[in-house]
Design a protein around this motif. Sequence first.
Motif, mmCIF file in Angstrom:
data_model
loop_
_atom_site.group_PDB
_atom_site.id
_atom_site.type_symbol
_atom_site.label_atom_id
_atom_site.label_comp_id
_atom_site.label_asym_id
_atom_site.label_seq_id
_atom_site.Cartn_x
_atom_site.Cartn_y
_atom_site.Cartn_z
ATOM 1 N N GLY A 403 0.739 -0.943 0.135
ATOM 2 C CA GLY A 403 0.188 -0.161 0.143
ATOM 3 C C GLY A 403 0.798 1.554 0.016
ATOM 4 O O GLY A 403 2.307 1.149 -0.556
ATOM 5 N N ALA A 404 -0.013 1.815 0.817
ATOM 6 C CA ALA A 404 1.099 3.794 0.645
ATOM 7 C C ALA A 404 2.049 3.380 0.926
ATOM 8 O O ALA A 404 2.280 3.056 2.389
ATOM 9 C CB ALA A 404 0.055 4.314 1.463
ATOM 10 N N HIS A 405 3.405 5.141 0.983
ATOM 11 C CA HIS A 405 4.870 4.471 1.591
ATOM 12 C C HIS A 405 4.605 6.276 2.635
ATOM 13 O O HIS A 405 3.600 6.379 1.867
ATOM 14 C CB HIS A 405 5.704 4.510 0.288
ATOM 15 N N SER A 406 5.744 6.361 3.661
ATOM 16 C CA SER A 406 4.960 6.809 4.265
ATOM 17 C C SER A 406 4.263 7.118 4.916
ATOM 18 O O SER A 406 3.516 8.498 4.681
ATOM 19 C CB SER A 406 5.870 8.208 3.016
ATOM 20 N N PHE A 407 3.402 5.773 5.347
ATOM 21 C CA PHE A 407 2.174 6.145 5.803
ATOM 22 C C PHE A 407 2.093 6.950 7.351
ATOM 23 O O PHE A 407 3.086 5.639 8.355
ATOM 24 C CB PHE A 407 1.311 4.620 5.538
ATOM 25 N N THR A 408 1.148 7.633 7.693
ATOM 26 C CA THR A 408 1.337 8.180 8.962
ATOM 27 C C THR A 408 0.625 7.313 9.868
ATOM 28 O O THR A 408 1.767 7.182 10.922
ATOM 29 C CB THR A 408 1.395 9.316 9.122
ATOM 30 N N TRP A 409 0.115 6.643 10.015
ATOM 31 C CA TRP A 409 -0.137 5.436 11.006
ATOM 32 C C TRP A 409 0.594 4.508 11.381
ATOM 33 O O TRP A 409 0.105 4.182 12.736
ATOM 34 C CB TRP A 409 -1.594 4.794 10.066
ATOM 35 N N SER A 410 1.687 4.143 10.900
ATOM 36 C CA SER A 410 2.036 3.092 11.459
ATOM 37 C C SER A 410 3.218 3.977 12.538
ATOM 38 O O SER A 410 3.796 2.869 13.299
ATOM 39 C CB SER A 410 2.938 2.645 10.429
ATOM 40 N N GLY A 411 2.740 5.536 12.657
ATOM 41 C CA GLY A 411 3.940 6.311 13.168
ATOM 42 C C GLY A 411 3.539 5.718 15.087
ATOM 43 O O GLY A 411 3.441 6.065 16.061
ATOM 44 N N LEU A 412 1.660 5.114 15.234
ATOM 45 C CA LEU A 412 1.212 4.952 16.418
ATOM 46 C C LEU A 412 2.393 3.809 17.556
ATOM 47 O O LEU A 412 2.154 4.019 18.427
ATOM 48 C CB LEU A 412 0.197 4.576 16.189
ATOM 49 N N LEU A 413 3.275 3.134 16.029
ATOM 50 C CA LEU A 413 4.306 2.640 16.832
ATOM 51 C C LEU A 413 4.884 3.867 17.688
ATOM 52 O O LEU A 413 5.614 2.986 18.931
ATOM 53 C CB LEU A 413 5.153 2.276 16.303
ATOM 54 N N LEU A 414 5.450 4.793 17.723
ATOM 55 C CA LEU A 414 5.865 5.566 19.122
ATOM 56 C C LEU A 414 4.963 5.701 20.784
ATOM 57 O O LEU A 414 5.143 5.588 21.599
ATOM 58 C CB LEU A 414 6.018 6.766 18.131
ATOM 59 N N ASP A 415 3.439 6.150 20.209
ATOM 60 C CA ASP A 415 2.966 5.759 21.265
ATOM 61 C C ASP A 415 2.810 4.552 21.857
ATOM 62 O O ASP A 415 2.244 4.535 22.938
ATOM 63 C CB ASP A 415 1.085 6.674 20.852
#
Length: 427
Positions: A403-415
């Motif tokens: 799917g999409a690249h540089s996808f921000t949802w995966s940044g939820l890892l930081l939370d």
Amino acid sequence: MTDAQIEAQVREVLYANMIEGQNGGYTFHYTKPSPGTYPFQYFWDTCFHVYTLTALEEYDMAKKHIKSLFQLQEQDGFVGHILYWKHPFPARSTDVFQLRPKSLFRLTKPHMTALVQPPLVAEAVQRIYNRTHDTGFLKEMLPKLKAYYNWLHQNRDFEGEGLLSIISPYESGMDWKASYDPVLNFGPGRANWRLFLKVMWLEMGNFRRGYNLKRIYKQDNFIVKDVAYNTIYAQNLHALAALCAAAKDPDAATYKARAERCSDSILKYMYNPQDYAFYDLAGHNMKQLRIATATIFFPVVLNNIPVHISEAVLERHLLGQDGFHVPFPIPSLSVREPAFNPRESVYIWRGPTWVVFNWFMHRFLLRKGYKEEADGLLLSVKKLITKSGFREYYDPFTGAGHGAHSFTWSGLLLDMIKASQQKTEES
């Protein structure tokens, strides 16, 4: 990657996707979920970005995102699921039918879709308030939040049972979710062009009816009570009640009562004791859609769900071997379902792993003492991002990014990382 390296990369992805500007007398500030694939301001994506921004301690930026989300709010409280600030046309031709007919005459001005998305915004505002104690921000946003949740209550609780209905697969945020297939008279089996045509016909029907909700409900082509949507609704009514209490607003009791009504109805109508699962509901008769998507265990996070039920659901599906045991959990659909497809496809949410499922369940598992299981979900996401970067979704067997690249949802890892660190410190 180390936690510090992950944080640096999350910040880089978020900043690279951030948009700020002015148009039509409005000042907007939001983060694109992905540079090309999803270029607009999306409702629940904005809420996810708030969680990531607060994990980065970027509180002022988080406030700007929320304020931007409510700039186009209508007088009755409605907020659409996509906000178009400078682009007159949707990115996908299919999204044209998600606009009200009258919007076609003002495409050059900022406008919204006629659809909604999971109402995660009260918890997003609560996260900002709990971290900043900014009473000015709370007082500014509270009337807007109340108007929005009142609109949902008045316009989408068709039967008065406390459960909200969606009128399109796109409203759940899980566009091609396999549990909707029976409602669309498709399958069982893997998605194809026939499913696409059925969804487009539904969208065109809603458009032709001018998104008149009474007419749409009476037609009953797609009236679905989604498990995840209603779980999030109940959680956020509790958050709204807490925000009202913090502001000494007398409506706190109203939203608390609505939250409890919704939670009780989830248990009453959605839970299937034979399958140890919570299912989406279809139609005026609220028929259970017995397809094991990853949302079958979402309601275990609610306080009113008896402990023995929560434990049974988790043991059977999330922690056990029953359809969701893969190298990279949590798959969006049980591997045992005929519609399961772990590979890249335009028909998403039918097998691959999305970080958001791990993020949602991680908080609950930590809170309830399932530390080993919570750590497992966290480690899995770390491995996915280390292997494949910040992608929209991942193959649950190989970890390949799709799917999409540089996808921000995966940044939820930081939370997730921050929540795990806090829990360790508290212990």
